[in-house]
Design a protein around this motif. Structure first.
Motif, short mmCIF file in Angstrom:
data_model
loop_
_atom_site.label_atom_id
_atom_site.label_comp_id
_atom_site.label_asym_id
_atom_site.label_seq_id
_atom_site.Cartn_x
_atom_site.Cartn_y
_atom_site.Cartn_z
N ALA A 71 0.84 -1.20 0.00
CA ALA A 71 0.00 0.00 0.00
C ALA A 71 0.87 1.25 0.00
O ALA A 71 1.90 1.30 0.68
CB ALA A 71 -0.91 0.00 1.22
N GLY A 72 0.49 2.21 -0.79
CA GLY A 72 1.24 3.46 -0.87
C GLY A 72 2.33 3.45 -1.92
O GLY A 72 2.93 4.48 -2.21
N ARG A 73 2.62 2.31 -2.49
CA ARG A 73 3.63 2.21 -3.55
C ARG A 73 2.99 2.47 -4.90
O ARG A 73 1.77 2.49 -5.03
CB ARG A 73 4.25 0.80 -3.56
CG ARG A 73 4.79 0.35 -2.24
CD ARG A 73 6.04 1.11 -1.91
NE ARG A 73 6.56 0.60 -0.65
CZ ARG A 73 7.79 0.77 -0.27
NH1 ARG A 73 8.64 1.42 -1.02
NH2 ARG A 73 8.19 0.30 0.88
N LYS A 74 3.82 2.62 -5.92
CA LYS A 74 3.29 2.84 -7.27
C LYS A 74 2.47 1.62 -7.72
O LYS A 74 1.39 1.76 -8.26
CB LYS A 74 4.39 3.12 -8.27
CG LYS A 74 3.85 3.35 -9.67
CD LYS A 74 4.86 3.96 -10.58
CE LYS A 74 4.32 4.14 -11.98
NZ LYS A 74 3.31 5.14 -12.15
N HIS A 75 2.97 0.42 -7.47
CA HIS A 75 2.26 -0.82 -7.79
C HIS A 75 1.92 -1.52 -6.48
O HIS A 75 2.79 -1.68 -5.63
CB HIS A 75 3.13 -1.74 -8.65
CG HIS A 75 3.43 -1.16 -10.00
ND1 HIS A 75 2.58 -1.30 -11.06
CD2 HIS A 75 4.47 -0.43 -10.45
CE1 HIS A 75 3.09 -0.67 -12.11
NE2 HIS A 75 4.25 -0.13 -11.77
N TRP A 76 0.67 -1.93 -6.32
CA TRP A 76 0.24 -2.63 -5.13
C TRP A 76 -0.81 -3.66 -5.52
O TRP A 76 -1.28 -3.67 -6.66
CB TRP A 76 -0.24 -1.67 -4.06
CG TRP A 76 -1.33 -0.71 -4.48
CD1 TRP A 76 -1.17 0.43 -5.22
CD2 TRP A 76 -2.71 -0.79 -4.16
NE1 TRP A 76 -2.38 1.05 -5.38
CE2 TRP A 76 -3.34 0.33 -4.75
CE3 TRP A 76 -3.48 -1.70 -3.43
CZ2 TRP A 76 -4.72 0.56 -4.62
CZ3 TRP A 76 -4.84 -1.46 -3.30
CH2 TRP A 76 -5.45 -0.35 -3.90
N SER A 77 -1.15 -4.54 -4.59
CA SER A 77 -2.07 -5.62 -4.94
C SER A 77 -3.00 -5.95 -3.78
O SER A 77 -2.75 -5.61 -2.63
CB SER A 77 -1.30 -6.87 -5.35
OG SER A 77 -0.54 -7.34 -4.25
N PHE A 87 -3.03 -3.17 -8.83
CA PHE A 87 -3.32 -1.74 -8.90
C PHE A 87 -2.03 -0.98 -9.15
O PHE A 87 -0.94 -1.46 -8.84
CB PHE A 87 -3.92 -1.24 -7.58
CG PHE A 87 -5.33 -1.69 -7.35
CD1 PHE A 87 -6.40 -0.87 -7.68
CD2 PHE A 87 -5.59 -2.93 -6.80
CE1 PHE A 87 -7.69 -1.28 -7.46
CE2 PHE A 87 -6.89 -3.35 -6.58
CZ PHE A 87 -7.95 -2.53 -6.91
N ARG A 88 -2.19 0.25 -9.67
CA ARG A 88 -1.05 1.14 -9.78
C ARG A 88 -1.55 2.57 -9.60
O ARG A 88 -2.69 2.90 -9.96
CB ARG A 88 -0.31 0.98 -11.10
CG ARG A 88 -1.01 1.62 -12.26
CD ARG A 88 -0.16 1.63 -13.52
NE ARG A 88 -1.03 1.96 -14.64
CZ ARG A 88 -0.95 1.42 -15.82
NH1 ARG A 88 -0.05 0.51 -16.09
NH2 ARG A 88 -1.78 1.79 -16.78
N GLN A 97 -6.01 5.75 -8.51
CA GLN A 97 -5.45 4.41 -8.53
C GLN A 97 -6.14 3.65 -9.66
O GLN A 97 -7.36 3.73 -9.80
CB GLN A 97 -5.70 3.69 -7.21
CG GLN A 97 -5.28 4.47 -5.98
CD GLN A 97 -3.78 4.53 -5.84
OE1 GLN A 97 -3.08 3.58 -6.15
NE2 GLN A 97 -3.27 5.64 -5.37
N GLU A 98 -5.38 2.91 -10.46
CA GLU A 98 -5.95 2.14 -11.56
C GLU A 98 -5.92 0.66 -11.22
O GLU A 98 -4.92 0.15 -10.73
CB GLU A 98 -5.16 2.39 -12.85
CG GLU A 98 -5.21 3.83 -13.30
CD GLU A 98 -4.29 4.12 -14.48
OE1 GLU A 98 -3.28 3.40 -14.65
OE2 GLU A 98 -4.60 5.06 -15.22
#
Length: 153
Positions: A71-77, A87-88, A97-98
């Protein structure tokens, strides 16, 4: 589409609305990062690790049913029911967030108002409790960031 609307400026509670109908209330935790919500008669708790990089969704018995990682990173899951949702962050400076499927954007989540804190989430194929968890974890992250910023000021 799921919409989260802040109920009170002071408490940080949000009401979750889907298709014009209130379905849950996100109730932030007083003592730790996270919160609680109830949907369809089932109560869930959301708790973060000490760094706020992992959020766990727990059922009424305390069993982990979903996990947000990075969480909070460019890419997360998000992992739940044997599935992983990717997500990114759309931009370094934005708050959108996409949601990705095989690298293609299929959904999104964004804060629609910095003043009211309203959030819109279009997360197709994701079960409703999981959508609320993802939005709630994002709310908790934003609230933790705001607290840290005001403490540092």
């Amino acid at each position: 589409m799921l919409v989260a609307e802040r109920v009170s400026m002071w408490r940080g509670r949000y009401r979750m609305v889907a298709d014009g109908r209130e379905i849950a209330t996100w109730d932030p935790s007083w003592w730790r990062t996270g919160g609680d919500f109830e949907v369809d008669g089932h109560r869930f708790g959301v708790r973060a690790n000490g760094w706020g990089t992992k959020y766990r969704m727990l059922d009424e018995a305390g069993n982990e049913v979903a996990l947000v990682e990075r969480a909070g990173r460019k890419h997360w899951s998000v992992r739940a029911d044997g599935r992983t949702y990717e997500f990114r962050r759309a931009s370094m400076w934005g708050n959108q967030q996409e949601m990705l499927l095989d690298g293609v954007t299929v959904g999104s989540m964004r804060r629609t108002s910095g003043w009211t804190g309203a959030i819109e989430a279009d997360l197709p194929g994701m079960p409703l409790p999981l959508q609320i968890f993802v939005v709630g974890a994002q709310i908790a992250r934003w609230q933790a960031e705001q607290s840290a910023a005001s403490a540092g000021a």
